[in-house]
Each structure stands twice: as structure tokens, then as C-alpha cells.
Enzyme design. Structure first.
Site, PDB file in Angstrom:
ATOM      1  N   ASP A 168       0.845  -1.187   0.000  1.00 47.30           N
ATOM      2  CA  ASP A 168       0.000   0.000   0.000  1.00 47.30           C
ATOM      3  C   ASP A 168       0.886   1.245   0.000  1.00 47.30           C
ATOM      4  O   ASP A 168       1.883   1.315   0.738  1.00 47.30           O
ATOM      5  CB  ASP A 168      -0.887  -0.030   1.246  1.00 47.30           C
ATOM      6  CG  ASP A 168      -1.941   1.042   1.250  1.00 47.30           C
ATOM      7  OD1 ASP A 168      -2.802   1.028   0.360  1.00 47.30           O
ATOM      8  OD2 ASP A 168      -1.901   1.902   2.151  1.00 47.30           O
ATOM      9  N   GLU A 215       1.475   0.236  -4.991  1.00 43.74           N
ATOM     10  CA  GLU A 215       1.007   1.513  -5.517  1.00 43.74           C
ATOM     11  C   GLU A 215       2.211   2.446  -5.673  1.00 43.74           C
ATOM     12  O   GLU A 215       2.863   2.782  -4.683  1.00 43.74           O
ATOM     13  CB  GLU A 215      -0.008   2.136  -4.558  1.00 43.74           C
ATOM     14  CG  GLU A 215      -1.310   1.365  -4.466  1.00 43.74           C
ATOM     15  CD  GLU A 215      -2.290   2.002  -3.503  1.00 43.74           C
ATOM     16  OE1 GLU A 215      -3.408   2.342  -3.932  1.00 43.74           O
ATOM     17  OE2 GLU A 215      -1.937   2.190  -2.323  1.00 43.74           O
TER      18      GLU A 215
END
Length: 673
Positions: A356, A385
Site C-alpha cells: 500500500d 502503488e
């Protein structure tokens, strides 16, 4: 001169006093350090609890506190301590340690530290804690072997010939089984993913059996580590969260177990789930959130200040938009991430990780992680990400950004380019994408098809928002997707952006969207339920919405059976044909040729000359984003395997030297032997 000598004697005297104090009482630390960089470091893999039947050793790295004590309990919550003991300090390593003689299996504990100002911290498990009681407030000492299912030793990782073979499918433990239509007994639990022969109201396969029939290779589960937002003591109350609020990184979330009060149960049931997935030939991806914590308590209480970034003025940085930002570049923060990830692989047989807000971490740390995990398992898959949620003191050139993917070793990033190009910008919910007739995204679609690599036919433009430059050097380092847990589901986004579209037209757009993804050269990623027109009733950010919004209604499978079948055939097409999953930039450059098509809503390309060893010599793919059909002349003899509505790899429909129509909002695929 005399004054300098006096100073030297004074300093020597102070050092002797410190050394004498340390020698006389190793339970007190009197050394203070000017900066975090001056702290001693400890790079062994035994911080936290190391259990054996004869003794348990507990270690805490915390150089800037004066005392540490452990409180021992017989249960995970409530009750009084049955013992309180002090830990010994080693100034060379900054580590506090205690040896508990005897068998302490199934004993709970907390640590407390005394600050330089004389105050004591709250009671906390240590950062490395591997088992916890209810709500994660106490750590658990346990024998890992006693948590193993009976056939854990024979667990066999599903084979994976190439990283390019991966098809990712993102799900949430609770969403997966909570609805009555799942036919699953252990609803919302790890065990719900172990059950076989489960059916919806129409007698059709659900759950694990459905994952098998769909044909995916990897199941990506939203966070399953112990997170803070769910009160595990009151599971009868309606509660929901995605889990991006970490509390204990190396422990499991109790709300997904059948008994959150017994810290051993969640461990055993999670291992049962891993085992069941592996037996079903599905690998498991763990969603990890090292970029921030739900609160700063555990790290800040036990090791004040060290694990979080700050600006030069002392204010805490917030590149995560969650109130704090993990300092991955600091030696012991990096060590924590490394040891945590290695633990999940070794103890729980995890097959990959999704990071994340990965750009909050530095490139060096991410590459060290990749090297360490690949040493354990060369087939492990890492992706994340490639962006932050705000500014950070970490210099841009050091961040693990999408634009830094060439610096990353065997780590992939999500392509927001193809995501927004296909369906329209994520934050402008009414904007249409290529599949809805937006003529401005053709180049972005082509850029996504070649997985953001360098291709001679792509016109890169640094002035554009997308396809500015070929940021990737390998198709296996880019994740192609159009939807995930964040933002609107694909169906909801298409419906909002196309308010006058019929259901038939929405289905056409849905098919086209993921046909682009599953025939592109990047690693494909599917949001669970996209193949059933999953809706969240237009709720854009459902991280704490109720089950009524987040659940999978397994009867959708019946209501949308033709769409589900299309996805199954699409996945099978990719699985069976290596031309859609080339392994290098050079291979794509040599074997993928775009057609010169004037329409901004028509993309076409050929995968030529047995690309990546494919048995089909040439494959022709067309995408039509216009509502109207488009005709193209075909030279030679081709077999039509996708006509926009159906996919049939065994098709006998021949197209020979004649025009072919690409239906509106559809794809067609043909091949030559």
C-alpha cells in the site's frame, strides 16, 4: 590547555560512571544519544519472542529508554499479572532481553518502558509480536508448531512457470462469504475460504470452487494482519473495515477467526486457509501496509520517535494522509520490514505481497526486500502503488514511485494510465473513458497494451497526463487494471458516467474494459465480482460501509451468467496463449505491431510470428470504443475466436480476404495458424 585537560578528565569520569552503572545494573540504561543515527543497531532475526519448550527469550530494541519490564498474563484480556520482570540492557546493541525459563506456551504478555523523564509507557505488545489476544492489546507466547494444521508440512506451493503467467484477483475476507447467498458456513472468516461444494440459491458453485473454475492464479486478500478498527470483543455488532489501519504487523486479525479471544485459533485457521488455496492451485497475495500505522502507540511508546518521519521543523510528516509516515530508510525500520515479510513467507507460506502506498518507502529498502524474499522463494511476486497520498521528506528520487520502476528489482507497479484510459479518470466520476466513447485516450490504451514499456509506434509526450514516457523496462513490472477496492466498482463507474446507457450497453463496456486488460502485456488484476457486475450502490469509498454495500451477492453469478462465462473464456484464452504475456520489452518490440487506424476510438494490433512461442502464428486484436460498429479489411485466412459477445478458442468461423465488423463497444480477436 589546562582547561582542556580538565574537560577531558571530566568526560572520562562521566564515561566511567556510565560504564560502572551499566556493569552494576544492566537493568538500567543511562546512555542518551543526540540523534537517531547515533543509535546502536541490531540486525539479527530474533527480536520479539523466540519460543522453545524449555525457555522463551524476549528481545526489544529500544536504545532511548532507561528501563523495560514485562507483564505476564494467563489470558488475552482481563485478569491480573501473575509475574512482572525487568529486562536486561546491552548498550552495544540497544537491545533489552529477558530469558523466561520453563514452558511459556499460551502465555500472554505486555511490555512497558521507562522514559528518560521517569514516566512509564502504556502496556504494549512488542513491535515484532507474532500472536495476540483479543483486540491485539497483549502479545502471545506460543509454540508455532502447535498451530499447524495436520498436513501443513506437506503444503505444496502451486507451480508458476513464469511471472507473466500471473492473473490477480482481489477480494476481502468478509465480502467473500458474508452474504447468505454464498452457501458458506463460516461467513466472514478465514475458514470461509476453505469450504468446498458451496452453492448459491441456483445450485451454482461459490467460494473456493468458483475461484478454481474462474482460472485465476493468485488471490489477493485485503489486509489480514491485526488491524485496529474492529472491536473483536463485540462481533455481534455490525462492524466493517477494509483493514488499512495496522495495529500488529506480524499477527493476524481476530475478527476473521471463529474465536478472537484465543490467540492460537486465528493462526491455525489462517494456515488452514492457505493450505486450502494451495490445494486448489491458487497462490496467495498478502496486502501489506507498512507506510503508516493506525496509531503511533506501539512504535512510539516502546521506541519513542524513531520509526516515523518528521519535517526539519519537527512536525510529523504525512505522506500517507493517515497522520503518520513510516521511516523505511532508517536502519531498524528497514530491518523491521525485512524481518516481518520474511516471517510471513516462512511461517505462513505467503506467495507474494502488495504494498500500500509503496512510494512512501525508499527504493533501496524495496530492493533489499525483493532480494531477501527472492532468496527464500524465487517465484514470489511483489507489487505496489507507485504513488504517495501527500508530500514527504523522503526525496522524490529515492521514492519507490511508478516513475522509478526501472530502479526497482522485480517489483511491479499499478498502471493508473490504462485504468483511467479505459474507464475515465478515477476522481472525475462522470468522465467517460475509451470504452464509453472518449476519443482522447487511444494513445493511452496503446501505451497500456505494451505495459508502459518503450515501443517504436507509441508517441510519448511529456506534456500529457498519461503516456508521458516509457517508465517500465519489463511487462512483468506493470499491473494492468480498471478497478479495485478503491473508488467505484467498474459497473458503478460506467453507470454513473453513462447515465443513458442500457444494461446491454453497460455489459458491452464491461467486457471491453477487461478484454483490454487481459489481452495486454502487463500483469492483469481483477476486482472480485467485476465479472458479475458488482455494485456498491454508487458508494465511492466503502472502507467502512456495511455488508449491504460491500458484500458479494453470489446470486449475481446466475443473473449475469453470460458475462461470467465470457470472463472465464477470456482468462482461459490468456492462460493458454503466451503471446498475450510476453516476458521482455524486446520481445514486445519484435512481436507486437500496431495497425494504422484513423479512428480515435479504434485500436488494432497484431501479435506476430509465434510471439513468446505461441502455437498460433499471428493473433489480431481490435478494440472499438465507439457505439457504432467499425469495418476493417482482413487479408488472408483468419479464425475468429472473439466476436465481441463470445470467446471460443475452438472456433471454426473463418474470415478470408473480406471485411470484418468490430461491433460497437466491443473487441474481436482472430488468429492464423
Amino acid at each position: 590547555m589546562f582547561g582542556d585537560t580538565k574537560k577531558i578528565h571530566l568526560i572520562i569520569g562521566l564515561l566511567l560512571t556510565v560504564n560502572f552503572a551499566m556493569t552494576q545494573n544492566s537493568k538500567i540504561n543511562t546512555i542518551q544519544y543526540a540523534t537517531f543515527d547515533a543509535y546502536p543497531v541490531y540486525l539479527k532475526d530474533d527480536l520479539g519472542v523466540v519460543y522453545s519448550p524449555n525457555k522463551t527469550i524476549i528481545k526489544l530494541w529500544s536504545p532511548n529508554v532507561s528501563e523495560v519490564k514485562i507483564n505476564l498474563y494467563k489470558q488475552g484480556n482481563g485478569g491480573e499479572t501473575f509475574a512482572v520482570k525487568n529486562l536486561d540492557y546491552d548498550p552495544k546493541t540497544g537491545v533489552w532481553q529477558i530469558v523466561l525459563d520453563g514452558n511459556y506456551h499460551n502465555t500472554y504478555y505486555t511490555l512497558q518502558v521507562k522514559y528518560i523523564n521517569g514516566n512509564w509507557s502504556k502496556e504494549m505488545p512488542d513491535p515484532y509480536v507474532k500472536g495476540v489476544g483479543v483486540n491485539g492489546n497483549r502479545g502471545l507466547i506460543f509454540d508455532p508448531k502447535l498451530t499447524n494444521p495436520s498436513d501443513w508440512k506437506t503444503d505444496k506451493q502451486p507451480s508458476l512457470k513464469s511471472i507473466s503467467d500471473i492473473i490477480l484477483y482481489e477480494a476481502h475476507v468478509r465480502d467473500f462469504s458474508i452474504d447468505p447467498s454464498s452457501g458458506i458456513k463460516n461467513k466472514g472468516k478465514f475458514l470461509g475460504l476453505t469450504e468446498k461444494n458451496t452453492k448459491n440459491a441456483f445450485g451454482e458453485a461459490t467460494g473456493l470452487d468458483y475461484l478454481q473454475e474462474l482460472g485465476i492464479t493468485h488471490l489477493h486478500l485485503l489486509p489480514v494482519f491485526d488491524y485496529k478498527s474492529i472491536d473483536e470483543t463485540s462481533l455481534e455488532k455490525k462492524q466493517y473495515n477494509w483493514g488499512y489501519d495496522p495495529q500488529n504487523y506480524n499477527s493476524l486479525e481476530g475478527s476473521y477467526s471463529t474465536n478472537p479471544f484465543d490467540g492460537l485459533v486465528r493462526i491455525n485457521e489462517y494456515k488452514q486457509m492457505v493450505l486450502a488455496l494451495h490445494k486448489a492451485k491458487i497462490r496467495l497475495i498478502m496486502d501489506v501496509v507498512y507506510n503508516h500505522t493506525s496509531s503511533t502507540d506501539i512504535f512510539d511508546q516502546l521506541v519513542p520517535g524513531y520509526y516515523y518521519r518528521s519535517w526539519p521543523d519537527g512536525k510529523r510528516s504525512d505522506g500517507t494522509a493517515c497522520g503518520n509516515e513510516f521511516a523505511s530508510e532508517r536502519i531498524m525500520a528497514r530491518q523491521f520490514m525485512l524481518e516481518s515479510l520474511k516471517y510471513w513467507v516462512k511461517e505462513y507460506h505467503i506467495d507474494g505481497f502488495r504494498f500500500d502506498l509503496m512510494a512512501v518507502h525508499d527504493v533501496e529498502t524495496m530492493n533489499l526486500i525483493s532480494a531477501a524474499l527472492k532468496k527464500i522463494d524465487p517465484t514470489i511476486f511483489l507489487y505496489g502503488e507507485g504513488w504517495t497520498a501527500g508530500d514527504s521528506p523522503l526525496p522524490i528520487e529515492k521514492r519507490a514511485l511508478k516513475s522509478s520502476v526501472k530502479k526497482l528489482d522485480n517489483i511491479a507497479v499499478f498502471s493508473d494510465d490504462i485504468r483511467d484510459g479505459v474507464k475515465g479518470h478515477w476522481s472525475n466520476v462522470t468522465e467517460k473513458g475509451f470504452v464509453s466513447g472518449n476519443p482522447n485516450y487511444k494513445e493511452v490504451i496503446q501505451f497500456g497494451i505494451v505495459a508502459s514499456t518503450n515501443h517504436p509506434q507509441i508517441k510519448y509526450d511529456p506534456k500529457r497526463s498519461y503516456a508521458q514516457s516509457p517508465y517500465s523496462d519489463s511487462p512483468t513490472k506493470v499491473i494492468g487494471y480498471v478497478s479495485c477496492h478503491d473508488n467505484n466498482t467498474l459497473y458503478d463507474k460506467l453507470k454513473i458516467a453513462n447515465p443513458k446507457a442500457t444494461e446491454k450497453e453497460l455489459v458491452q463496456m464491461d467486457k471491453l474494459a477487461n478484454t483490454i486488460i487481459l489481452t495486454s502485456q502487463s500483469i492483469p488484476f481483477l476486482h472480485m465480482g467485476v465479472e458479475m457486475k458488482r455494485t456498491k450502490m454508487g458508494v465511492e469509498n466503502s472502507y467502512k460501509s456495511p455488508d449491504s454495500i460491500n458484500k458479494i451477492d453470489w446470486n449475481w453469478k446466475h443473473e449475469n451468467k453470460e458475462l461470467v462465462q465470457y470472463y472465464k473464456n477470456l482468462i482461459a484464452l490468456r492462460n493458454n496463449h503466451p503471446a498475450f504475456k510476453m516476458t521482455s520489452e524486446k520481445m514486445i518490440q519484435e512481436h507486437l505491431e500496431f495497425l494504422s487506424l484513423e479512428s480515435p476510438l479504434l485500436v488494432g494490433y497484431t501479435l506476430k510470428n509465434h510471439a513468446n512461442g505461441d502455437k498460433w502464428k499471428n493473433i489480431r486484436v481490435y478494440f472499438n470504443g465507439d457505439e457504432k460498429g467499425a469495418k476493417q479489411n482482413i487479408e488472408g485466412t483468419w479464425t475468429l475466436v472473439c466476436n465481441g459477445e463470445f470467446i471460443n478458442q475452438n472456433s471454426v468461423v473463418k474470415i478470408k480476404n473480406q471485411p470484418v465488423t468490430i461491433p460497437g463497444r466491443s473487441a474481436i480477436i482472430l488468429y492464423q495458424e
